[in-house]
Design an enzyme around this catalytic site. Sequence first.
Site, PDB file in Angstrom:
ATOM      1  N   GLU A 236       2.676   4.988  -4.127  1.00 43.04           N
ATOM      2  CA  GLU A 236       2.640   5.898  -5.292  1.00 43.04           C
ATOM      3  C   GLU A 236       3.934   6.695  -5.508  1.00 43.04           C
ATOM      4  O   GLU A 236       4.176   7.051  -6.665  1.00 43.04           O
ATOM      5  CB  GLU A 236       1.471   6.889  -5.145  1.00 43.04           C
ATOM      6  CG  GLU A 236       0.115   6.260  -5.220  1.00 43.04           C
ATOM      7  CD  GLU A 236      -0.246   5.408  -4.006  1.00 43.04           C
ATOM      8  OE1 GLU A 236      -0.926   4.401  -4.172  1.00 43.04           O
ATOM      9  OE2 GLU A 236       0.198   5.753  -2.889  1.00 43.04           O
TER      10      GLU A 236
ATOM     11  N   ASP B 208      -9.239   4.146  -1.737  1.00 43.44           N
ATOM     12  CA  ASP B 208     -10.109   4.708  -0.698  1.00 43.44           C
ATOM     13  C   ASP B 208     -11.376   5.290  -1.314  1.00 43.44           C
ATOM     14  O   ASP B 208     -11.404   6.438  -1.766  1.00 43.44           O
ATOM     15  CB  ASP B 208      -9.354   5.781   0.084  1.00 43.44           C
ATOM     16  CG  ASP B 208      -8.172   5.210   0.828  1.00 43.44           C
ATOM     17  OD1 ASP B 208      -8.076   3.978   0.923  1.00 43.44           O
ATOM     18  OD2 ASP B 208      -7.338   5.998   1.309  1.00 43.44           O
TER      19      ASP B 208
ATOM     20  N   ASP C 133       0.851  -1.195   0.000  1.00 48.40           N
ATOM     21  CA  ASP C 133       0.000   0.000   0.000  1.00 48.40           C
ATOM     22  C   ASP C 133       0.887   1.245   0.000  1.00 48.40           C
ATOM     23  O   ASP C 133       2.107   1.160   0.187  1.00 48.40           O
ATOM     24  CB  ASP C 133      -0.883  -0.048   1.254  1.00 48.40           C
ATOM     25  CG  ASP C 133      -1.989   0.997   1.233  1.00 48.40           C
ATOM     26  OD1 ASP C 133      -2.310   1.511   0.152  1.00 48.40           O
ATOM     27  OD2 ASP C 133      -2.528   1.282   2.313  1.00 48.40           O
TER      28      ASP C 133
END
Length: 935
Positions: A461, A581, A458
């Site tokens: 990015e 999300d 997670d």
Amino acid sequence: MSSPPPLLSSSFSSLRLSSFLVLVLCLAGVSSAAPAKIGSGYRLVSVEETADGGLLGLLQVNQKTPVYGPDIPLLQLYVKHETESRLRVHITDAEKPRWEVPYNLLPREQPPPPLKKAALWRSRKDLNPTTVSEYAGSELIVSFTADPFSFAVRRKSNGQTLFNTSSGGSDPYSSLVFKDQYLEVSTALPKDAALFGLGENTQPHGIKLFPGDPYTLYTTDVSAINLNTDLYGSHPVYMDLRNVGGEAYAHAVLLLNSNGMDVFYRGTSLTYKVIGGVMDFYFFSGPSPLGVVDQYTQFIGRPAPMPYWAFGFHQCRWGYHNLSVIEDVVENYQKAQIPLDVIWNDDDHMDGKKDFTLNPLNYPRPKLLAFLEKIHARGMKYVVIIDPGIGINSTYGVYQRGIANDVFIKYDGEPYVAQVWPGAVNFPDFLNPKTVDWWGDEIRRFHELVPVDGLWIDMNEVSNFCSGKCTVPKNKQCPTGTGPGWICCLDCKNITNTRWDDPPYKINASGMQVPVGFKTIATSAVHYNGVLEYDAHSLYGFSQTLATHKALQGLEGKRPFILSRSTYVGSGKYAAHWTGDNQGTWENLRYSISTMLNFGIFGVPMVGADICGFYPQPTEELCNRWIEVGAFYPFSRDHANYYSPRQELYQWESVAESARNALGMRYRLLPYLYTLNYEAHTTGAPIARPVFFSFPTYSESYGLSTQFLLGSSVMVSPVLEQGKSQVTALFPPGTWYSLFDMTQTIVSKSGKYVTLDAPLHVVNVHVYENTILPMQQGGMISKEARTTPFNLVVTFPAGASDAQAKGSLFLDNDELPEMKLGSGSSSYIDFYATLSSGKVKVWSKVQEGDFALKNGWIIGKVSVLGLGGSSTSALEINGDYQIETSNAEVNLSDHKVVEASDGVGDMKATMVEITGLKLLVGKNFEMTWKMGMRG
């Protein structure tokens, strides 16, 4: 844990095209207010054939302009038909190398290296460029205009132009622009072209690209609740579908580029504006949508094979504070009789939110190991999260070994300092081979500590709670432990003194043109071998995925399961993805379908959204409807935010009932889903598909974003609006049978919308004609469901006198890394059925049957739908009236035509069910009987 609560994020209005602009470059357009044209383009001054069968040309700038920096004076053009269906057009600086997506990350052919100016000019004397104006391959033709230079790609079969970069005086876009930090190219488009792709973003208008919507590609930790904004992944590829005279033609365009970019789509043109790298276009000729994805994934990598258990239901939450909570969740799913295969931990299991650690108080290792032994014995699995940020802590072994091996991204020669959940962190540099080895060793050490079954990567990015150049404060604790963990507590200063941190062209980052280093790694930071973060930013999650996959595969020789938030072109070869999300709203439920379908086109078929929404708490009604959709996502997981109330499916009895219903059907469909997994791995075919994939000539389906197909034949038509107990669904031409009640039939010759009943606990799922669908009996866990007898559902067009149907089934040892036939650990079965002159025949052809025989799988029931007649006779199985049929029973039921059109309302049709069978799946069988006609 995921990101900070989505409602704290700003709203965003555009998408970044950063890493893989290959497909995106195919569509060129401009903003609504046409900007002034930049420069006069280039001219083709030489072109020659290469030893590998390609073309090599030299482009010279016509007129230099200062806007966005100086033009590169000489460009090298390389064009090659790499396969019958794939064309490459590569443009770069002719005199020195430029940044490209590393060839070791995404393996592909390398173009000739940049030539020296003298050599290029010498070649100019050998060949007049006007003599090489066209270059044909098997499926595609590329043609050139010398001055100003442009190229066009057209289809050989019908001359249709697919991509055209020429710019006329009335066109609102420039000719080719190529500067160090600004590249621009455009293409004209026909008005009736339907475009799909250019992600990752949340598209409010559905799966079709919408003229005027912004598309920016640049991997960013921006929650999926934000519309038309660059999100976690960069996939600069689009599919173009056109209906020409009743024939469907699809192709795709990839711009393989990892730098940030804006793509402006106007409906009749598409423009790429890229802040670095090269123009590396790939064109895939199709012409079917499935053909396009096949060709695309052949190039970028076939989707990863997923283990069987991954298609079960998953439960996760950020906020399972201790082991007893996890134990209660598993027990409550059992009590509620809701299927559950996988339990997940967000960062709650960690010690101080540090990777590869256990909280000794809340998740004591002895008790956790006992829990895992218990659930593993049942066939359940356990997955935990790992974030890339490694806490700066002198007592933390992972950090110590990282420093000792020099694995972190640098700034001014020192590891770059950022902040994520553990506080101050350094980020591993996965472009460095030493980092890949170190990462694998840390995963090995953690697996010895906790035998997890998969990893969730997670925040890659990469996400940073701070911006700029930061240092760890000396006089305060960071994080403070009192406020939210996402508030920056480092001492930071902005970095604007480099052209990498402040490029001349501002992409619409985060929908607000924020600096490209905002809340991520400073773009002037340096990776292995001097690579700039500016160039490699959107590759971070992809490079971490490769390193994680290598580590897991090396552990026990098992098939890896990885879920990654950030993705790039090729990520599907290694990992699954969830859409990030999202919000517990009806709008976000609808958006999830489009995002899921896009990722299938991107070559990432194992995808799903957080069921019931990540934040805030959904209503009870919404959660009912969401599990009815989410039960049919390829990746089906309930996941909630730390700050939201509990939302496991058993929290409301009404939701539990919907879950039992929808997940019950999912678990019956597991053999079909797993066979689709094999199909995806071998051909790239998406598991969840837009309806137009099976009906490409049916233009009405092109923009359909509220329904979807699983494979070619199973259609899900959910309720997506509050307070509704009916759903109006589009049924393409043919016969459709309800999977929940196979006597319920919808028939249409030309396609139509039908209003279906859909009370709170009902989701409409239909199977199309000419299909043989392998199903099993279901169960509370995939391991158990997998051992139950099979039911073959055969669907003929209702009332047809002559028809045929087919299907397939793939079975294997899903622990093995490879998913293939010929290993002795797999079987593949083709099923066929025909109806002719009242005689029904159903049979199989088995490949590698030993594995299926060893596991004892049997077919216990065959259901044949849509037959004419009201009686059966002369039932014969494997050439004998007695053998294997002594317990067989034949039952007939009339179909009820719920909705029909085109004069077929009075049609009569029958379903024949043969039960009590014990046909071995691993052996060929043949079954025949005759239908007696109605009186």
